[in-house]
Design an enzyme around this catalytic site. Structure first.
Site, mmCIF file in Angstrom:
data_model
loop_
_atom_site.group_PDB
_atom_site.id
_atom_site.type_symbol
_atom_site.label_atom_id
_atom_site.label_comp_id
_atom_site.label_asym_id
_atom_site.label_seq_id
_atom_site.Cartn_x
_atom_site.Cartn_y
_atom_site.Cartn_z
ATOM 1 N N ARG A 66 0.987 -1.320 -0.111
ATOM 2 C CA ARG A 66 -0.072 0.046 -0.062
ATOM 3 C C ARG A 66 0.975 1.257 -0.091
ATOM 4 N NH1 ARG A 66 -5.321 -1.165 0.592
ATOM 5 N NH2 ARG A 66 -5.644 -2.922 1.857
ATOM 6 N N ARG A 92 -9.394 2.850 -1.994
ATOM 7 C CA ARG A 92 -8.440 2.018 -1.450
ATOM 8 C C ARG A 92 -8.114 2.589 0.159
ATOM 9 N NH1 ARG A 92 -7.242 -2.088 -3.902
ATOM 10 N NH2 ARG A 92 -5.395 -1.964 -2.985
ATOM 11 N N ILE A 93 -7.666 1.574 0.743
ATOM 12 C CA ILE A 93 -7.160 2.017 2.227
ATOM 13 C C ILE A 93 -6.055 2.603 2.223
ATOM 14 C CG2 ILE A 93 -6.826 0.875 4.578
ATOM 15 C CD1 ILE A 93 -8.814 -1.194 4.217
ATOM 16 N N LEU A 94 -5.805 3.747 2.838
ATOM 17 C CA LEU A 94 -4.555 4.482 2.771
ATOM 18 C C LEU A 94 -3.432 4.080 3.767
ATOM 19 C CD1 LEU A 94 -6.227 7.953 2.714
ATOM 20 C CD2 LEU A 94 -5.305 6.797 0.793
ATOM 21 N N HIS A 110 -17.840 11.086 3.300
ATOM 22 C CA HIS A 110 -18.293 10.094 3.792
ATOM 23 C C HIS A 110 -19.553 10.069 3.819
ATOM 24 C CE1 HIS A 110 -18.089 5.948 5.389
ATOM 25 N NE2 HIS A 110 -19.234 6.264 6.334
ATOM 26 N N GLU A 175 -24.206 15.681 -0.603
ATOM 27 C CA GLU A 175 -22.602 15.678 -0.768
ATOM 28 C C GLU A 175 -21.890 16.562 -1.831
ATOM 29 O OE1 GLU A 175 -20.753 11.778 -1.149
ATOM 30 O OE2 GLU A 175 -22.655 10.799 -0.472
HETATM 31 C C1 GRF Z 1 -19.876 8.963 -2.487
HETATM 32 O O1 GRF Z 1 -21.121 8.348 -1.831
HETATM 33 C C2 GRF Z 1 -18.855 9.367 -1.352
HETATM 34 O O2 GRF Z 1 -19.377 9.789 0.072
HETATM 35 C C3 GRF Z 1 -18.168 8.089 -1.114
HETATM 36 O O3 GRF Z 1 -18.127 7.212 -2.058
HETATM 37 C C4 GRF Z 1 -19.302 7.726 -2.864
HETATM 38 C C5 GRF Z 1 -18.367 8.348 -4.217
HETATM 39 O O4 GRF Z 1 -19.339 8.761 -5.320
HETATM 40 N N1 GRF Z 1 -17.043 8.082 -0.382
HETATM 41 P P1 GRF Z 1 -18.994 9.231 -6.765
HETATM 42 O O5 GRF Z 1 -17.787 8.478 -7.126
HETATM 43 O O6 GRF Z 1 -18.327 10.793 -5.878
HETATM 44 O O7 GRF Z 1 -19.958 9.518 -7.504
#
Ligand code: GRF
Length: 203
Positions: A66, A92-94, A110, A175
């Site tokens: 990683r 990916r897990i960082l 998130h 979002e």
């Molecule tokens: C979103 O729901 C984000 O919160 C999460 O993964 C999804 C990604 O969607 N981390 P996109 O690729 O931005 O459309």
């Protein structure tokens, strides 16, 4: 001076598109200089190119650890002069190395009201818990998954007949507004990470 921002994606890239759209507005304190995907077929790559943003694929499959992958990604980001990194559906897990290297300059979005429902299958977790509100969180990234200091959150109601998909769509609308707003605050220096906490400046 606009801050130079890089975005890491793995898939559809709708949050990436909302950041690119915000950065194209006059007065937004950010220039998106590079989009990196670990997956060559990530749908978001085409959208970034169409918007005139440079793209790179750094495949995790080409690296043994990683950290080696994260160092290669960092090399590309730094070659492009990136100052702030936004994770946007980066699956990916960082490594701890990456989180420390970019500490205070690395953001994630998130789709839950953290600290509830970390990790994957987030909307399934929310529905199973029976919460009546859910939402999204933008936070500084620390080595522990989805555990970093919170910058901004938005809430949505959970409907009694929601499925993971209907809840995800309602949250995604928020979002797309929240991530540009949070990035703006960080780029302007009005929000920063200090001693493991988010510090907000007045004004
Ligand atoms: C979103 O729901 C984000 O919160 C999460 O993964 C999804 C990604 O969607 N981390 P996109 O690729 O931005 O459309």
């Amino acid at each position: 001076m606009k801050k130079r921002v890089g975005i890491l994606i793995s898939g559809r890239g709708s949050n990436m598109r909302s950041l690119i759209a915000a950065a194209s507005l006059p007065g937004f304190p950010v220039e998106i200089v590079l989009v990196i995907s670990n997956a060559i077929n990530a749908e978001g790559l085409q959208h970034a190119s169409a918007a005139g943003v440079a793209t790179k694929v750094v495949s995790h499959k080409a690296y043994e650890t990683r950290e080696a992958f994260d160092r290669a990604v960092t090399h590309e980001l730094e070659a492009a002069g990136v100052e702030i990194v936004c994770l946007a559906g980066f699956m990916r897990i960082l490594s701890t190395w990456f989180a420390r290297h970019w500490e205070g300059r690395l953001l994630n979005i998130h789709p839950s009201l953290l600290p509830l429902f970390k990790g994957v299958h987030v909307h399934e977790q929310a529905l199973a818990a029976g919460v009546r509100v859910s939402g999204c969180t933008v936070h500084f990234v620390v080595p522990e998954l989805d555990a970093g200091p919170i910058i901004a959150q938005a809430a949505v109601p959970v409907a009694i007949d929601d499925t993971p998909d209907t809840l995800a769509s309602r949250i995604l609308v928020e979002e797309h507004k929240l991530y540009p707003a949070a990035l703006k605050l960080v780029a302007e220096g009005r929000v920063r990470l200090e001693d493991g906490r988010t510090v907000f400046s007045k004004g």
